[in-house]
Design an enzyme around this catalytic site. Structure first.
Site, PDB file in Angstrom:
ATOM      1  N   LYS A   1      21.731   0.338  71.397  1.00 33.55           N
ATOM      2  CA  LYS A   1      21.101  -0.939  70.854  1.00 33.55           C
ATOM      3  C   LYS A   1      21.208  -1.751  71.877  1.00 33.55           C
ATOM      4  O   LYS A   1      22.707  -2.059  71.953  1.00 33.55           O
ATOM      5  CB  LYS A   1      21.867  -0.982  69.446  1.00 33.55           C
ATOM      6  CG  LYS A   1      20.825  -1.704  68.492  1.00 33.55           C
ATOM      7  CD  LYS A   1      21.347  -1.876  67.475  1.00 33.55           C
ATOM      8  CE  LYS A   1      21.135  -3.312  66.388  1.00 33.55           C
ATOM      9  NZ  LYS A   1      21.206  -3.481  64.828  1.00 33.55           N
TER      10      LYS A   1
HETATM   11  O1  G3P Z   1      20.261  -4.843  62.364  1.00 29.57           O
HETATM   12  C1  G3P Z   1      20.513  -6.042  62.343  1.00 29.57           C
HETATM   13  C2  G3P Z   1      20.227  -6.766  61.374  1.00 29.57           C
HETATM   14  O2  G3P Z   1      19.340  -6.054  60.038  1.00 29.57           O
HETATM   15  C3  G3P Z   1      21.117  -8.104  60.882  1.00 29.57           C
HETATM   16  O3  G3P Z   1      20.867  -8.386  59.921  1.00 29.57           O
HETATM   17  O4  G3P Z   1      21.740  -9.809  57.707  1.00 29.57           O
HETATM   18  O5  G3P Z   1      22.659 -10.306  60.175  1.00 29.57           O
HETATM   19  O6  G3P Z   1      20.350 -10.625  59.407  1.00 29.57           O
HETATM   20  P1  G3P Z   1      21.432  -9.821  59.481  1.00 29.57           P
END
Ligand code: G3P
Length: 221
Positions: free
Chosen positions: A87
């Site tokens: 990633k």
């Molecule tokens: O995988 C990365 C993404 O899903 C992060 O989500 O909740 O930190 O905005 P969030």
């Protein structure tokens, strides 16, 4: 639409995997930090996730800053297990790294995507997965789902000579999951809490309680 789980927590991953509907795992530095693990344990932890989810894509994120460091990191991460996907956050350095890694057969998930041009560039550079964020756009007062719709339409308009799947990320709720599916996202990566919320509905709970009560009457008749 396929379901990935967005967590580095092995307990959550194992439970979600036992449901039989999990198609992959995404992690990031913040999610790994929440496990309490240190730098020395990071790669072992990714191997554990990849083993629990054998055969399913598991995204392990590089925190390198330059193209050369990302390529080196990407090669090392991809060698941890056959199902590890590297990633990388979108940027000029990571586009070049994605191009080089993809040429070597390493799958890259390009993350921190917030616009259609970013997604198109990631796909062109060779990314196997492109991860637009929904919740973080909502957080700043814009419409994350509308942004996702643009990205899905733009990316799926073209052939890149390799498979590209869109992972709707930064999912916060069952509503986001529904909308991501309606917008045509290939995958939604969902945190464990939101995944459990997708399972429940007040009428399901109410219906179960009624079945139990009525069955108790049948047994006592
Ligand atoms: O995988 C990365 C993404 O899903 C992060 O989500 O909740 O930190 O905005 P969030």
């Amino acid at each position: 639409m396929k379901f990935f789980i967005d967590t580095a927590d092995l307990g959550e991953i194992s439970e979600a995997a036992s449901w039989g509907c999990l198609a992959g795992v995404t992690t990031n530095p913040s999610l790994y930090a929440r496990t309490g693990g240190g730098l020395a344990d990071f790669e072992d932890h990714m191997v554990k996730i990849a083993t629990v989810c054998e055969g399913l894509p598991v995204s392990a994120e590089s925190t390198a800053m330059t193209t050369q460091e990302m390529i080196a990191d990407g090669r090392r991460l991809a060698a941890l297990a056959p199902n590890v996907v590297v990633k990388l956050p979108i940027g000029s350095q990571s586009l070049a790294a994605t191009h080089a890694l993809a040429a070597e057969g390493v799958k890259v998930n390009m993350t921190l995507i917030f616009s259609a041009p970013q997604a198109l560039l990631a796909a062109r550079a060779g990314a196997r997965f492109v991860s637009p964020f929904i919740g973080r756009i909502d957080d700043i007062g814009y419409d994350g789902i509308a942004g996702l719709e643009d990205i899905v339409r733009a990316v799926h308009n073209y052939d890149y000579g390799h498979e590209v799947e869109i992972i709707a990320a930064s999912i916060r709720s069952p509503h986001h999951v529904t909308q991501a599916a309606l917008m045509g996202a290939d995958i939604a990566t969902v945190p464990f809490g939101a995944l459990k919320n997708c399972l429940s509905h007040p009428l399901t709970e109410q219906g179960l309680a009624r079945f139990e009560a009525d069955w108790a009457e049948v047994k006592n008749a």
